[in-house]
Scaffold this motif. Structure first.
Motif, PDB file in Angstrom:
ATOM      1  N   LEU A 210       1.940   2.476  20.141  1.00 13.50           N
ATOM      2  CA  LEU A 210       0.907   1.561  19.649  1.00 13.50           C
ATOM      3  C   LEU A 210      -0.016   1.152  20.799  1.00 13.50           C
ATOM      4  N   GLU A 211       0.576   0.885  21.965  1.00 17.08           N
ATOM      5  CA  GLU A 211      -0.213   0.456  23.124  1.00 17.08           C
ATOM      6  C   GLU A 211      -1.252   1.520  23.494  1.00 17.08           C
ATOM      7  N   ALA A 212      -0.837   2.788  23.509  1.00 16.91           N
ATOM      8  CA  ALA A 212      -1.763   3.879  23.861  1.00 16.91           C
ATOM      9  C   ALA A 212      -2.850   4.016  22.801  1.00 16.91           C
ATOM     10  N   LEU A 213      -2.467   3.912  21.525  1.00 16.45           N
ATOM     11  CA  LEU A 213      -3.453   4.035  20.438  1.00 16.45           C
ATOM     12  C   LEU A 213      -4.497   2.930  20.525  1.00 16.45           C
ATOM     13  N   ARG A 214      -4.027   1.712  20.885  1.00 20.05           N
ATOM     14  CA  ARG A 214      -4.947   0.567  20.955  1.00 20.05           C
ATOM     15  C   ARG A 214      -5.953   0.685  22.089  1.00 20.05           C
ATOM     16  N   GLU A 215      -5.629   1.490  23.090  1.00 19.35           N
ATOM     17  CA  GLU A 215      -6.620   1.704  24.157  1.00 19.35           C
ATOM     18  C   GLU A 215      -7.828   2.450  23.613  1.00 19.35           C
ATOM     19  N   VAL A 216      -7.633   3.227  22.568  1.00 25.81           N
ATOM     20  CA  VAL A 216      -8.738   3.987  21.966  1.00 25.81           C
ATOM     21  C   VAL A 216      -9.312   3.240  20.762  1.00 25.81           C
ATOM     22  N   LEU A 217      -8.428   2.689  19.917  1.00 31.73           N
ATOM     23  CA  LEU A 217      -8.845   1.936  18.727  1.00 31.73           C
ATOM     24  C   LEU A 217      -8.180   0.562  18.763  1.00 31.73           C
ATOM     25  N   PRO A 218      -8.819  -0.427  19.401  1.00 32.62           N
ATOM     26  CA  PRO A 218      -8.161  -1.731  19.569  1.00 32.62           C
ATOM     27  C   PRO A 218      -7.794  -2.401  18.247  1.00 32.62           C
ATOM     28  N   GLU A 219      -8.490  -2.028  17.164  1.00 33.00           N
ATOM     29  CA  GLU A 219      -8.259  -2.716  15.882  1.00 33.00           C
ATOM     30  C   GLU A 219      -7.071  -2.158  15.106  1.00 33.00           C
ATOM     31  N   ILE A 220      -6.398  -1.182  15.660  1.00 31.19           N
ATOM     32  CA  ILE A 220      -5.322  -0.532  14.900  1.00 31.19           C
ATOM     33  C   ILE A 220      -4.167  -1.502  14.609  1.00 31.19           C
ATOM     34  N   GLU A 221      -3.686  -1.484  13.339  1.00 26.49           N
ATOM     35  CA  GLU A 221      -2.647  -2.418  12.905  1.00 26.49           C
ATOM     36  C   GLU A 221      -1.256  -1.828  13.138  1.00 26.49           C
ATOM     37  N   PRO A 222      -0.295  -2.677  13.504  1.00 31.75           N
ATOM     38  CA  PRO A 222       1.082  -2.177  13.660  1.00 31.75           C
ATOM     39  C   PRO A 222       1.691  -1.859  12.295  1.00 31.75           C
TER      40      PRO A 222
END
Ligand code: AMP
Ligand code: MG
Length: 379
Positions: A210-222
């Motif tokens: 999740l941390e890596a994904l949020r670096e690209v798409l900060p709005e991504i929901e868990p």
């Protein structure tokens, strides 16, 4: 549920995981082109592959796994151009994720391309797509010349296979060929992200954090917590929640019951020891899945015959993930009646580890109380 299948002899062929031999890849690819199935290593777990554009191949996949048709398959591609074949549209944020994380353990949910049979997507108008990074998977998909549908190569509801031997144990006699490329490096399945929804969300945590994904798409929901009911029905009272179809609570279950302990570390250790000794006293064979840091505290159990497996440190969630499924299978094969398991922090790949363990526990989760001497016994 898919119908029964005719027994076939299963051939296991070793393949170089870094530089797969062309003749072996060609042998496997020709089976795929003929609509047959091949088990192959990916960086996450072993996959059971078939032609993603052929309904009859998908039917064989469901039959070999004993998987219900309500559980959609992930379509694997080797190059970005193939995305146009399998998806009807690719939103901008999907492209951004693909650019950063492909090839790798990330699956994107996209509008279904018309050439993908609805059997593959379990009747959904979306399709799950991933580009794996494992050299064997890449070479095989490329040589087959078509996208490959591939769920994990285990019998339905069993733990996913991270070695060819695990796949053989589950699917021997049900598939003609298993490519043995050694243990899979990531060890848990891919992260599934729904990019088509208004708020992009992780449907299943996995090999991309999740941390890596949020670096690209900060709005991504868990991810939402796992479903506690067995309903995959979009008309059910829960409504078509943003959950991945097929993600039942008991999806990843070892054959023996697993009790998961959650809470403060020291309290978990005390509770594990108390529960193990209590069960030993009843004549049970007990296995414990723990961390390296627990070893000392668990020694009294070990000395009395409890099988303790501590594959990695709490500080190394990637190593825990890599060893998780093989450790569960090893405890199962050792003939224990129950697996007592510590929990791991949901940081990095620890989120996927937590998810798989909660599912393996199927609701048997024990919250330990640091003030109590030992946890209440579980019946
Ligand atoms: P596996 O069989 O282990 O490869 O897991 C595949 C998982 O991908 C399924 O259980 C679903 O959770 C997810 N999945 C596949 N297709 C879709 C889809 N169209 N929408 C949402 N989730 C999907
Ligand atoms: Mg699976």
């Amino acid at each position: 549920m898919a119908d029964e299948i005719k027994a076939v002899p299963t051939v296991v062929i070793p393949v170089d995981p870094q530089q797969p031999q062309a003749d072996i890849i060609e042998r496997a690819a020709s089976l795929l082109r003929a609509g047959e199935l091949v088990v192959f290593p990916t960086e996450t777990v072993y996959g059971l592959g078939g032609d993603a554009l052929r309904e009859e191949a998908a039917r064989r996949i469901f039959a070999a796994k004993g998987r219900p048709f309500t559980d959609p398959l992930i379509v694997h591609i080797a190059q970005i151009e193939e995305l146009e074949t399998v998806a009807a549209a690719v939103p901008e944020r999907a492209r951004r994720l693909a650019e950063v994380f492909w090839p790798g353990p990330l699956t994107l949910i996209l509008p279904r391309g018309r050439r993908v049979p609805t059997l593959v997507t379990a009747g959904l108008e979306t399709v799950a797509v991933r580009m794996p990074s494992h050299p064997v998977a890449r070479a095989l998909i490329r040589a087959a010349g078509r996208p490959i549908a591939a769920p994990s190569a285990n019998r339905f509801k069993h733990v996913s296979p991270t070695t060819a031997q695990h796949a053989l144990a589950d699917l021997g006699g049900r598939v003609p060929l298993i490519l043995d490329g050694g243990p899979t490096p990531v060890g848990v399945e891919s992260t599934v992200v729904d990019v088509a929804a208004p708020a992009p969300r992780i449907l299943r945590p996995g090999g991309t954090s999740l941390e890596a994904l949020r670096e690209v798409l900060p709005e991504i929901e868990p991810p939402l917590p796992p479903q506690t009911t067995a309903s995959n029905d979009p008309e059910s009272e829960e409504g078509p929640a943003q959950r991945s179809p097929g993600q039942l609570l008991v999806h990843y279950s070892p054959i023996v019951p697993l009790l998961l302990f959650e809470g403060e570390d020291e309290a978990q250790r005390k509770a594990l020891v108390a529960e193990a000794l209590r069960r030993l006293g009843r004549g049970e064979r007990v296995g414990i899945l723990a961390a390296v840091e627990d070893r000392e505290a668990l020694r009294p159990c070990e000395e009395r015959g409890v099988l303790v497996r501590a594959p990695a440190s709490l500080e190394e969630p990637e190593k825990v993930a890599a060893a998780l499924f093989a450790t569960l299978r090893a405890l199962e094969e050792a003939g224990v009646n129950v697996i007592l398991c510590r929990s791991f922090r949901p940081v990095g790949l620890g989120l996927a580890v937590q998810d798989r363990l909660r599912r393996a526990a199927g609701g048997r989760i024990i919250q330990v109380d640091p003030s109590a001497d030992a946890a209440e016994g579980v019946r």
